[in-house]
Every structure is written in C-alpha cells, then in structure tokens.
Design an enzyme around this catalytic site. Sequence first.
Site, PDB file in Angstrom:
ATOM      1  N   HIS A  31       0.853  -1.189   0.000  1.00  0.00           N
ATOM      2  CA  HIS A  31       0.000   0.000   0.000  1.00  0.00           C
ATOM      3  C   HIS A  31       0.890   1.239   0.000  1.00  0.00           C
ATOM      4  O   HIS A  31       2.129   1.134  -0.099  1.00  0.00           O
ATOM      5  CB  HIS A  31      -0.955  -0.008   1.203  1.00  0.00           C
ATOM      6  CG  HIS A  31      -0.291  -0.240   2.523  1.00  0.00           C
ATOM      7  ND1 HIS A  31       0.569   0.667   3.098  1.00  0.00           N
ATOM      8  CD2 HIS A  31      -0.345  -1.290   3.382  1.00  0.00           C
ATOM      9  CE1 HIS A  31       0.997   0.213   4.255  1.00  0.00           C
ATOM     10  NE2 HIS A  31       0.475  -0.987   4.450  1.00  0.00           N
ATOM     11  N   HIS A  34       4.059   1.303   2.136  1.00  0.00           N
ATOM     12  CA  HIS A  34       5.207   0.582   1.592  1.00  0.00           C
ATOM     13  C   HIS A  34       5.918   1.396   0.507  1.00  0.00           C
ATOM     14  O   HIS A  34       7.151   1.437   0.443  1.00  0.00           O
ATOM     15  CB  HIS A  34       4.763  -0.756   0.999  1.00  0.00           C
ATOM     16  CG  HIS A  34       4.237  -1.730   1.998  1.00  0.00           C
ATOM     17  ND1 HIS A  34       2.904  -2.055   2.077  1.00  0.00           N
ATOM     18  CD2 HIS A  34       4.864  -2.456   2.958  1.00  0.00           C
ATOM     19  CE1 HIS A  34       2.730  -2.949   3.033  1.00  0.00           C
ATOM     20  NE2 HIS A  34       3.898  -3.208   3.585  1.00  0.00           N
ATOM     21  N   GLY A 145       9.544   1.054   8.413  1.00  0.00           N
ATOM     22  CA  GLY A 145       8.600   2.090   8.802  1.00  0.00           C
ATOM     23  C   GLY A 145       8.566   2.306  10.300  1.00  0.00           C
ATOM     24  O   GLY A 145       8.660   1.362  11.089  1.00  0.00           O
TER      25      GLY A 145
END
Length: 278
Positions: A31, A34, A145
């Site tokens: 998504h 990413h 992340g």
Amino acid sequence: MPIVSDIAALREARARLPGRVALVPTMGNLHAGHFSLVRAARERADSVAVSIFVNPLQFGPGEDYADYPRTLEDDAAALAEEGVDLVFAPDRRRMYPYGDSATRVTVGEGAEILCGEFRPGHFEGVTTVVAMLLNLVRPDVAVFGEKDYQQLVLIRRMAADLHFPTEIAGAPTVREDDGLAMSSRNQYLSAAERASAPELYAALREAAERLRAGERDYAAIEAAGLARLSAAGFRPDYFTVLSPDLRRPDAAAGEWRVLAAGRLGRARLIDNLAVAAA
C-alpha cells in the site's frame, strides 16, 4: 525488473546492482505506506531491492498467517512502476530449508515488552528473517517504517550486536486522511470498525499534548489512553509512555514515544508518536 525466488538467482541479480543498494523488507500486499519506504530507500541509494515474504516465524498460534493477503502479481507491477531494481520473493522452503525450527536470532532487552508480551516469539521471528535478508541481499541500507517502532528499535540493536555493515533507517508513518496508520490489516475492519479506528491516533495525540503541556504523571496519561480506546470499542493491549529507546522515562525526560496497540474486531492495530518537550 528481475523477480527472483531462488537464493542463487538472488545473489546473481544482487551482484549486478550498481552503486549503493537499499533493501525494503515487506510481507507484500503493498500500500502507500510501503511505497513511501521505497521512495525513502531511493533517496538513500542508487539501487533499490524489495523483498516480499510472509514470514511464518513471526506469526503465533491462531494468528492470520494462512489468511494474510498475498498479492504478488499486483505488488510486482506496482514496484515496477516505482522503479524498483530487484524483487526477491522466496517461498517458505527456500527461506527455511531445514524447517521453521532451525536457527533463530533473538534480541533480549526490549523484545518481551509491548507487542512482545502479547505476541510471544514474534520478534524472534522478525529478527531471524531480517538477519537472513541482510545476509542474502547485503544492502548498504535497509529501510523500515516507524509505525512498527518497537520492531525498528530491535532491528537496529540486532544489526549492531551482530556487526552487520548495514545502516538501519526509519521512515515516517504514512496515514489515511483521518489519521489511521496505513496497514495491510486495516482491510480486516468492518465499516463500523473503520469509523472507530482513528481513535487510536487521536488517543496518541491527546497523550502527546499532555506531555508537551508539561504533565509528567505517566500513569495517568496511560490510563486515559486505555480508557479512550476501550470507549471506542478497542480491546487494548497497551497504551504507554516510554523513552525513545523503550525504557521508562523519568520526570526530567524531554523526549518520549507514546505507543499503543489494541484489537478492533478481527484487526490488531498498532501506532505510536514521537513527542518532544515544548
């Protein structure tokens, strides 16, 4: 863009990548969050490799390993559009040729708290597969992340302890318009649950505001966060105020991480915020 699943083919393709190489490890079902990692990797390197592997070691009994969405064809097409130079998409047998009970990599301090308390063995699975990927791809930098902040801290510790020559870089959390952190598991939410989900971010922001305003009663801030999540329909696992290195801060602290996790219907959502004194 080569898409390889075999270890030998990966090594051959990696040898052809020019310049500084960045790795973005993923479990696929990609998504916008990413893709922000891919762009952050591109800023740090000349070539970008992405791994796609749903790692069984980081799923506990009764978790969603079998149901985790696998969308390799769509993921590969999107990564090609992003200009990725190499995709490594192995199967379980290639990553664990001697079975899932083979060698493990364990990070001690910090792995048993927060998500580690509620998902025993999870971080051992994460650090094991990341160590394997760093060994296989040999990137100059690997990008993760900050949404999975505890994971980022532990991977940094693991890489330092094992003397990997790879820089471990964090990239900011990408959010929906209402603040919900992007996650592949958001698709598990019903319409009603999706409407309640932004309360997780709202509770973190409320805690951050109290800290910036000078409040240092961490227990009271945590209790308020847990109560807000429960009122929104969450089954909270934790809501806590820690130092950036995941230790309990004292009253003189000037930087914090507020971290929370909870279940909303079928989905387990996590999030965190960095906070600095005003």
